[in-house]
Structure formats: C-alpha cells, structure tokens
Design a protein around this motif. Structure first.
Motif, PDB file in Angstrom:
ATOM      1  N   MET A   1      40.671 -36.449 -21.233  1.00 56.12           N
ATOM      2  CA  MET A   1      40.197 -35.511 -20.227  1.00 56.12           C
ATOM      3  C   MET A   1      41.206 -34.383 -20.032  1.00 56.12           C
ATOM      4  SD  MET A   1      37.890 -34.737 -18.127  1.00 56.12           S
ATOM      5  CE  MET A   1      37.642 -33.696 -16.747  1.00 56.12           C
ATOM      6  N   ARG A   2      42.521 -34.717 -19.997  1.00 58.95           N
ATOM      7  CA  ARG A   2      43.530 -33.698 -19.784  1.00 58.95           C
ATOM      8  C   ARG A   2      43.518 -32.677 -20.917  1.00 58.95           C
ATOM      9  NH1 ARG A   2      48.229 -37.725 -18.097  1.00 58.95           N
ATOM     10  NH2 ARG A   2      46.624 -39.206 -18.508  1.00 58.95           N
ATOM     11  N   GLY A   3      43.301 -33.146 -22.133  1.00 60.21           N
ATOM     12  CA  GLY A   3      43.246 -32.234 -23.276  1.00 60.21           C
ATOM     13  C   GLY A   3      42.084 -31.272 -23.170  1.00 60.21           C
ATOM     14  N   LYS A   4      40.944 -31.794 -22.712  1.00 53.86           N
ATOM     15  CA  LYS A   4      39.764 -30.945 -22.559  1.00 53.86           C
ATOM     16  C   LYS A   4      39.998 -29.880 -21.485  1.00 53.86           C
ATOM     17  CE  LYS A   4      36.743 -34.828 -23.599  1.00 53.86           C
ATOM     18  NZ  LYS A   4      35.798 -35.762 -23.016  1.00 53.86           N
ATOM     19  N   VAL A   5      40.565 -30.304 -20.367  1.00 58.51           N
ATOM     20  CA  VAL A   5      40.826 -29.373 -19.275  1.00 58.51           C
ATOM     21  C   VAL A   5      41.830 -28.318 -19.725  1.00 58.51           C
ATOM     22  CG1 VAL A   5      41.796 -29.155 -16.952  1.00 58.51           C
ATOM     23  CG2 VAL A   5      40.246 -31.029 -17.470  1.00 58.51           C
ATOM     24  N   GLY A   6      42.878 -28.749 -20.426  1.00 56.27           N
ATOM     25  CA  GLY A   6      43.883 -27.805 -20.921  1.00 56.27           C
ATOM     26  C   GLY A   6      43.289 -26.789 -21.871  1.00 56.27           C
ATOM     27  N   LEU A   7      42.398 -27.239 -22.733  1.00 54.94           N
ATOM     28  CA  LEU A   7      41.741 -26.335 -23.676  1.00 54.94           C
ATOM     29  C   LEU A   7      40.901 -25.302 -22.934  1.00 54.94           C
ATOM     30  CD1 LEU A   7      41.013 -25.542 -26.592  1.00 54.94           C
ATOM     31  CD2 LEU A   7      39.124 -27.180 -26.447  1.00 54.94           C
ATOM     32  N   VAL A   8      40.118 -25.758 -21.967  1.00 61.19           N
ATOM     33  CA  VAL A   8      39.266 -24.843 -21.202  1.00 61.19           C
ATOM     34  C   VAL A   8      40.119 -23.842 -20.435  1.00 61.19           C
ATOM     35  CG1 VAL A   8      37.633 -24.697 -19.277  1.00 61.19           C
ATOM     36  CG2 VAL A   8      37.326 -26.435 -21.043  1.00 61.19           C
ATOM     37  N   ILE A   9      41.190 -24.328 -19.806  1.00 59.63           N
ATOM     38  CA  ILE A   9      42.075 -23.427 -19.060  1.00 59.63           C
ATOM     39  C   ILE A   9      42.722 -22.422 -20.010  1.00 59.63           C
ATOM     40  CG2 ILE A   9      44.229 -23.318 -17.746  1.00 59.63           C
ATOM     41  CD1 ILE A   9      43.372 -25.950 -16.414  1.00 59.63           C
ATOM     42  N   GLY A  10      43.200 -22.903 -21.158  1.00 61.42           N
ATOM     43  CA  GLY A  10      43.824 -22.013 -22.127  1.00 61.42           C
ATOM     44  C   GLY A  10      42.870 -20.950 -22.628  1.00 61.42           C
ATOM     45  N   LEU A  11      41.645 -21.359 -22.930  1.00 60.41           N
ATOM     46  CA  LEU A  11      40.650 -20.379 -23.377  1.00 60.41           C
ATOM     47  C   LEU A  11      40.348 -19.362 -22.281  1.00 60.41           C
ATOM     48  CD1 LEU A  11      38.158 -22.671 -25.337  1.00 60.41           C
ATOM     49  CD2 LEU A  11      39.719 -20.966 -26.298  1.00 60.41           C
ATOM     50  N   GLY A  12      40.233 -19.857 -21.069  1.00 56.89           N
ATOM     51  CA  GLY A  12      39.953 -18.952 -19.945  1.00 56.89           C
ATOM     52  C   GLY A  12      41.068 -17.958 -19.709  1.00 56.89           C
ATOM     53  N   VAL A  13      42.304 -18.457 -19.714  1.00 56.20           N
ATOM     54  CA  VAL A  13      43.450 -17.562 -19.514  1.00 56.20           C
ATOM     55  C   VAL A  13      43.543 -16.557 -20.651  1.00 56.20           C
ATOM     56  CG1 VAL A  13      45.975 -17.491 -19.459  1.00 56.20           C
ATOM     57  CG2 VAL A  13      44.759 -19.163 -18.076  1.00 56.20           C
ATOM     58  N   GLY A  14      43.363 -17.022 -21.873  1.00 51.88           N
ATOM     59  CA  GLY A  14      43.403 -16.112 -23.018  1.00 51.88           C
ATOM     60  C   GLY A  14      42.339 -15.043 -22.926  1.00 51.88           C
ATOM     61  N   TYR A  15      41.165 -15.446 -22.504  1.00 56.25           N
ATOM     62  CA  TYR A  15      40.074 -14.471 -22.382  1.00 56.25           C
ATOM     63  C   TYR A  15      40.398 -13.434 -21.307  1.00 56.25           C
ATOM     64  CZ  TYR A  15      35.579 -12.334 -21.542  1.00 56.25           C
ATOM     65  OH  TYR A  15      34.579 -11.424 -21.386  1.00 56.25           O
ATOM     66  N   VAL A  16      40.843 -13.928 -20.153  1.00 56.27           N
ATOM     67  CA  VAL A  16      41.125 -13.022 -19.042  1.00 56.27           C
ATOM     68  C   VAL A  16      42.246 -12.052 -19.418  1.00 56.27           C
ATOM     69  CG1 VAL A  16      42.052 -12.896 -16.690  1.00 56.27           C
ATOM     70  CG2 VAL A  16      40.295 -14.566 -17.249  1.00 56.27           C
ATOM     71  N   LEU A  17      43.311 -12.567 -20.040  1.00 53.66           N
ATOM     72  CA  LEU A  17      44.437 -11.701 -20.390  1.00 53.66           C
ATOM     73  C   LEU A  17      44.114 -10.790 -21.571  1.00 53.66           C
ATOM     74  CD1 LEU A  17      47.388 -14.207 -19.976  1.00 53.66           C
ATOM     75  CD2 LEU A  17      46.644 -12.439 -18.371  1.00 53.66           C
ATOM     76  N   GLY A  18      43.276 -11.255 -22.494  1.00 52.60           N
ATOM     77  CA  GLY A  18      43.010 -10.483 -23.699  1.00 52.60           C
ATOM     78  C   GLY A  18      41.814  -9.556 -23.607  1.00 52.60           C
ATOM     79  N   THR A  19      41.018  -9.712 -22.619  1.00 49.15           N
ATOM     80  CA  THR A  19      39.798  -8.913 -22.544  1.00 49.15           C
ATOM     81  C   THR A  19      40.062  -7.503 -22.041  1.00 49.15           C
ATOM     82  OG1 THR A  19      37.531  -8.878 -21.739  1.00 49.15           O
ATOM     83  CG2 THR A  19      39.171  -9.610 -20.196  1.00 49.15           C
ATOM     84  N   ARG A  20      39.188  -6.611 -22.440  1.00 50.45           N
ATOM     85  CA  ARG A  20      39.282  -5.234 -21.943  1.00 50.45           C
ATOM     86  C   ARG A  20      38.135  -4.945 -20.981  1.00 50.45           C
ATOM     87  NH1 ARG A  20      41.556  -1.556 -26.836  1.00 50.45           N
ATOM     88  NH2 ARG A  20      43.450  -2.765 -27.078  1.00 50.45           N
ATOM     89  N   ALA A  21      37.511  -6.015 -20.494  1.00 52.18           N
ATOM     90  CA  ALA A  21      36.365  -5.841 -19.610  1.00 52.18           C
ATOM     91  C   ALA A  21      36.779  -5.318 -18.243  1.00 52.18           C
ATOM     92  CB  ALA A  21      35.614  -7.150 -19.450  1.00 52.18           C
ATOM     93  N   GLY A  22      38.052  -5.450 -17.928  1.00 53.76           N
ATOM     94  CA  GLY A  22      38.548  -4.859 -16.700  1.00 53.76           C
ATOM     95  C   GLY A  22      38.486  -5.772 -15.497  1.00 53.76           C
TER      96      GLY A  22
END
Length: 125
Positions: A1-22
C-alpha cells in the motif's frame, strides 16, 4: 500500500511541478487532494496512525528518566574517588544510552507494526 501511495504522490507532484497549465490547474489538483484527504476513511486511518505513534512514544520518557537516575546514582557517593565516580558515570551513561535507544527502537517497531496493520486493512477495501 505504501508503494502505491508513494507512486501516486510522486506522479502528482511531478505533474504539478512539470505542468505548464498554470495556477488554475494547480488549484484544481489541490482542491481534489484536499477532498481525498478529508474523506472519512482517510481520516480514520490517519487517526489510527497518530494513536499508534502516541502510545508507542509514551514509553520513551520513562526510559529517559530511568537512565538519568542510573547516571546520577553512579556519579554520586563519597566512598569512591572522583576518577572512580567518573568511570562509573561514563559506564552508566553508555548503558543509559543503550536503554533509551532500545526503547526508541521498540517504539518505532510498534508504530511500524500498527501502521502495517492499517495498510493491510486498507488493501482489503
């Protein structure tokens, strides 16, 4: 479960930091994250983890107090020379440090065990 949560959080943070959606997209993501965080099942699990940590850490002050008493007793007493008292105090301090470390490890293991049981409970849902 921790691995799944970490993956989702990592993807979310990466998206938020990498996106140009503003800022607008950031606010949408933040709002959704807050909604998920405030869900009753999530808060129930958060409460269980907090309770586990609090109960496990209550043993530490006792270990620290007992250790301080050991060191104090070892360094006091007029029947020994100052050098003997220093040696006894150093030995007692080392033993006390070992006792506190053991208590901290036991508390951490207890929290990890309880958190693991929370993960197991959420995996089945």
């Amino acid at each position: 479960m921790r691995g799944k949560v970490g993956l989702v959080i990592g993807l979310g943070v990466g998206y938020v930091l990498g996106t140009r959606a503003g800022r607008e997209r950031y606010e949408q993501i933040k709002l959704q994250a807050e909604k998920v965080w405030n869900l009753p099942p999530v808060q129930e699990q958060v409460g269980k983890v907090q309770d586990a940590a609090k109960s496990a850490l209550m043993a530490l002050p006792t270990a620290v107090w007992n250790s301080a008493v050991k060191v104090t007793r070892a360094t006091t007493g007029s029947s020994r020379t100052p050098g003997e008292r220093l040696d006894a105090g150093l030995d007692a301090a080392q033993d006390a440090a070992d006792d506190v470390a053991a208590a901290a490890e036991a508390a951490a293991a207890d929290v990890k065990k309880r958190v693991g049981s929370v993960d197991d409970a959420t995996d089945g849902k």
